[in-house]
Write a protein that holds these residues in place. Structure first.
Motif, short mmCIF file in Angstrom:
data_model
loop_
_atom_site.label_atom_id
_atom_site.label_comp_id
_atom_site.label_asym_id
_atom_site.label_seq_id
_atom_site.Cartn_x
_atom_site.Cartn_y
_atom_site.Cartn_z
N PRO A 251 6.69 16.07 9.65
CA PRO A 251 7.08 16.32 11.05
C PRO A 251 6.33 15.47 12.07
CG PRO A 251 6.64 18.38 9.90
CD PRO A 251 6.23 17.28 8.97
N GLU A 252 5.14 15.04 11.73
CA GLU A 252 4.33 14.30 12.69
C GLU A 252 4.61 12.80 12.72
OE1 GLU A 252 2.29 13.92 8.77
OE2 GLU A 252 3.30 15.55 9.80
N VAL A 253 5.46 12.30 11.84
CA VAL A 253 5.68 10.85 11.75
C VAL A 253 6.37 10.33 13.02
CG1 VAL A 253 7.98 10.84 10.65
CG2 VAL A 253 6.35 9.03 10.14
N SER A 254 5.94 9.17 13.47
CA SER A 254 6.50 8.58 14.69
C SER A 254 7.74 7.75 14.36
CB SER A 254 5.47 7.70 15.37
OG SER A 254 5.22 6.54 14.59
N HIS A 255 8.56 7.54 15.38
CA HIS A 255 9.71 6.65 15.22
C HIS A 255 9.22 5.28 14.75
CE1 HIS A 255 12.05 9.54 17.52
NE2 HIS A 255 13.13 8.81 17.33
N GLN A 256 8.15 4.80 15.39
CA GLN A 256 7.64 3.47 15.07
C GLN A 256 7.20 3.35 13.61
OE1 GLN A 256 7.91 0.95 17.38
NE2 GLN A 256 7.62 -0.26 15.53
N ALA A 257 6.60 4.40 13.07
CA ALA A 257 6.18 4.37 11.66
C ALA A 257 7.40 4.23 10.74
CB ALA A 257 5.39 5.62 11.30
N VAL A 258 8.50 4.89 11.09
CA VAL A 258 9.72 4.79 10.28
C VAL A 258 10.31 3.39 10.43
CG1 VAL A 258 12.06 5.66 9.93
CG2 VAL A 258 10.18 7.26 10.35
N TYR A 259 10.40 2.89 11.67
CA TYR A 259 10.91 1.52 11.89
C TYR A 259 10.07 0.50 11.13
CZ TYR A 259 14.02 2.97 15.72
OH TYR A 259 15.00 3.55 16.46
N ARG B 32 0.85 -1.18 0.00
CA ARG B 32 0.00 0.00 0.00
C ARG B 32 0.89 1.24 0.00
NH1 ARG B 32 -2.92 2.38 4.33
NH2 ARG B 32 -1.76 0.98 5.66
N VAL B 33 0.52 2.23 -0.77
CA VAL B 33 1.27 3.49 -0.82
C VAL B 33 0.81 4.35 0.36
CG1 VAL B 33 1.70 5.59 -2.14
CG2 VAL B 33 1.54 3.39 -3.33
N THR B 34 1.77 4.65 1.25
CA THR B 34 1.47 5.53 2.38
C THR B 34 2.51 6.65 2.39
OG1 THR B 34 2.87 4.33 3.95
CG2 THR B 34 0.56 3.60 3.74
N ARG B 35 2.14 7.76 2.99
CA ARG B 35 3.09 8.89 3.07
C ARG B 35 4.37 8.50 3.79
NH1 ARG B 35 0.45 13.84 5.42
NH2 ARG B 35 2.31 14.84 4.65
N PRO B 36 4.30 7.79 4.93
CA PRO B 36 5.55 7.40 5.59
C PRO B 36 6.43 6.50 4.73
CG PRO B 36 3.75 7.28 7.15
CD PRO B 36 3.14 7.51 5.80
N ARG B 37 5.84 5.55 4.03
CA ARG B 37 6.65 4.66 3.17
C ARG B 37 7.33 5.42 2.06
NH1 ARG B 37 2.52 -0.53 2.80
NH2 ARG B 37 2.94 -1.26 4.92
N VAL B 38 6.60 6.32 1.43
CA VAL B 38 7.20 7.14 0.36
C VAL B 38 8.30 8.02 0.93
CG1 VAL B 38 6.77 8.95 -1.35
CG2 VAL B 38 5.15 7.06 -1.11
#
Length: 143
Positions: free
Chosen positions: A49-57, A17-23
């Protein structure tokens, strides 16, 4: 550097799925090869700026599992990520400053995939790390 549309196509191409954090994570990995997680989080937060550490991990884990990103971890170093995947290249690591550079296989097409004794394994990837001093560090030590 791929465009946002191209990154979205890469995600769709592996049924993600295309998500803003993945892109944003893919963008950061392409823009900053061999970056550690903290550096990627910083780059992603410049865009989101609002992305969480967990979303990046989670994104890094998902992108690595899908083969869009490669995780490397030279001895004594934190995990690092790169977008160059699927070509079985290797790395040179500076013992002094920690710089990492891509190194193609020495001869022919992935000769390192032919082990002297494969012990019954079907080998599809090899990780070789060359250790030494980068050009900057070796010239500093010479003077």
């Amino acid at each position: 550097m791929p465009t946002t549309d191209e990154l979205q196509q890469l995600l769709r191409g592996v049924s993600l799925r295309v998500t803003r954090p993945r892109v944003a994570v893919l963008t950061a990995v392409y823009a900053h090869p061999h970056s550690d997680t903290d550096s990627i989080i910083g780059a992603v937060r410049n865009e989101l700026p609002e992305v969480s550490h967990q979303a990046v991990y989670d994104s890094l884990h998902t992108l690595t599992a899908a083969g869009l990103v490669r995780r490397i971890q030279p001895l004594g170093s934190v995990a690092r990520y790169e977008s160059r995947v699927g070509d079985n290249h290797h790395h040179a690591v500076c013992r002094s400053c920690g710089a990492i550079a891509d190194v193609d296989c020495a001869v022919g097409h992935a000769p390192c995939l032919t082990a002297a004794d494969d012990r019954g394994f079907i080998i599809d990837e090899a990780e070789v790390i060359y250790w030494g001093l980068c050009a900057d560090c070796s010239s500093t030590r010479s003077t």
